[in-house]
Design a protein around this motif. Sequence first.
Motif, PDB file in Angstrom:
ATOM      1  N   GLU A  49      74.808 -70.139 -51.839  1.00  8.74           N
ATOM      2  CA  GLU A  49      74.828 -71.582 -51.672  1.00  8.74           C
ATOM      3  C   GLU A  49      73.417 -72.163 -51.720  1.00  8.74           C
ATOM      4  OE1 GLU A  49      77.149 -72.803 -48.339  1.00  8.74           O
ATOM      5  OE2 GLU A  49      78.840 -71.498 -48.845  1.00  8.74           O
TER       6      GLU A  49
ATOM      7  N   SER B  12      80.940 -65.430 -38.946  1.00 10.01           N
ATOM      8  CA  SER B  12      80.123 -65.783 -40.109  1.00 10.01           C
ATOM      9  C   SER B  12      78.651 -65.501 -39.832  1.00 10.01           C
ATOM     10  CB  SER B  12      80.315 -67.254 -40.481  1.00 10.01           C
ATOM     11  OG  SER B  12      79.800 -68.101 -39.469  1.00 10.01           O
ATOM     12  N   HIS B  13      77.919 -65.293 -40.932  1.00 13.29           N
ATOM     13  CA  HIS B  13      76.466 -65.116 -40.853  1.00 13.29           C
ATOM     14  C   HIS B  13      75.849 -65.651 -42.130  1.00 13.29           C
ATOM     15  CE1 HIS B  13      72.584 -63.419 -39.782  1.00 13.29           C
ATOM     16  NE2 HIS B  13      72.490 -62.970 -41.014  1.00 13.29           N
ATOM     17  N   THR B  14      74.697 -66.312 -42.015  1.00 14.15           N
ATOM     18  CA  THR B  14      73.980 -66.842 -43.170  1.00 14.15           C
ATOM     19  C   THR B  14      72.639 -66.143 -43.308  1.00 14.15           C
ATOM     20  OG1 THR B  14      75.032 -69.010 -42.982  1.00 14.15           O
ATOM     21  CG2 THR B  14      72.991 -68.898 -44.242  1.00 14.15           C
TER      22      THR B  14
ATOM     23  N   LYS C  72      70.814 -69.421 -49.959  1.00 18.70           N
ATOM     24  CA  LYS C  72      71.515 -68.876 -48.796  1.00 18.70           C
ATOM     25  C   LYS C  72      72.664 -67.970 -49.241  1.00 18.70           C
ATOM     26  CE  LYS C  72      72.223 -73.012 -47.214  1.00 18.70           C
ATOM     27  NZ  LYS C  72      72.657 -74.166 -46.378  1.00 18.70           N
TER      28      LYS C  72
ATOM     29  N   VAL D 131      76.009 -66.697 -47.667  1.00 22.56           N
ATOM     30  CA  VAL D 131      76.876 -66.994 -46.527  1.00 22.56           C
ATOM     31  C   VAL D 131      78.045 -66.012 -46.503  1.00 22.56           C
ATOM     32  CG1 VAL D 131      78.282 -68.740 -45.388  1.00 22.56           C
ATOM     33  CG2 VAL D 131      76.225 -69.422 -46.654  1.00 22.56           C
TER      34      VAL D 131
ATOM     35  N   LYS E 206      81.493 -64.617 -44.501  1.00 27.58           N
ATOM     36  CA  LYS E 206      82.524 -64.979 -43.535  1.00 27.58           C
ATOM     37  C   LYS E 206      83.645 -63.942 -43.559  1.00 27.58           C
ATOM     38  CE  LYS E 206      81.670 -69.955 -43.910  1.00 27.58           C
ATOM     39  NZ  LYS E 206      82.255 -71.291 -44.198  1.00 27.58           N
TER      40      LYS E 206
ATOM     41  N   SER F 215      69.013 -66.145 -44.987  1.00 27.68           N
ATOM     42  CA  SER F 215      68.067 -67.036 -45.645  1.00 27.68           C
ATOM     43  C   SER F 215      66.664 -66.473 -45.457  1.00 27.68           C
ATOM     44  CB  SER F 215      68.160 -68.459 -45.067  1.00 27.68           C
ATOM     45  OG  SER F 215      67.900 -68.445 -43.674  1.00 27.68           O
TER      46      SER F 215
END
Length: 251
Positions: A250, A209-211, A156, A158, A160, A213
């Motif tokens: 992460e 925030s954005h993740t 991932k 991540v 922010k 994946s």
Amino acid sequence: PGPRMESLPEAVLIRILASIPAVDLVLACRLVCCQWKNLVDGAALWILKCQQEGLTGAESQENAENWQNFYFLSKKRKNLIRNPCGEEDLQHWGDVENGGDGWKIEELPGDFGKEFPSEEVHKYFVTSYEWCRKAQVIDLRAEGYWEELMDTTQPKLVVKDWYAGRSDAGCLYELCVKLLSENEDVLAEYRSETIAIPQENDANWTEISHTFSNYGPGVRFVRFEHGGQDTLFWKGWYGVRVTNSSVTVEP
């Protein structure tokens, strides 16, 4: 002579190997014999190392399919954005657009502002009466995230950022993050809406925030860009304030 290493019970051998630095396990111990290779490639050794170093929790135990990658990613976890809070002026930030009177760094809380939720943050960047933007490009390989990891595990990513306005001035804010290939083709993108803060506001800091994946193979760079302006066109620095930006890889 005492018993040979290979005659030890596997659980005992795993405990011995778990005391060895992780890099040595992969680069040296794994090459000793088939038994050691299987142990280093297996989950039990890395689960034990994670437990010994406090890297496990209920969530991580459920989700970490490859414990070796989970271990290395957890140990390497850090903010890849340099100078996220303006402690080094605009150093490390490129593609800088200085609309109006340009970017400025101010001390928290600033005029008509609020303290940041974390005491570790002391400064912020502030925009002016025309659009101000700045960006960083993160080289994932240079940061130690190898190609096979990014292509196969696809950990991932991540992202922010934190933004706020002055309580006496309206402003606009935008965030755009792109995952780029070796040739800097865009493989994935997150772009916020243009966020408008009204002139009468509480000046509180807001996290966005954005993740990323399952973004597919080929990601080698992350391009982070943010910016904004005030909506009153007042000379000086009445636009959006940004600080504590972060990009982390992460498990």
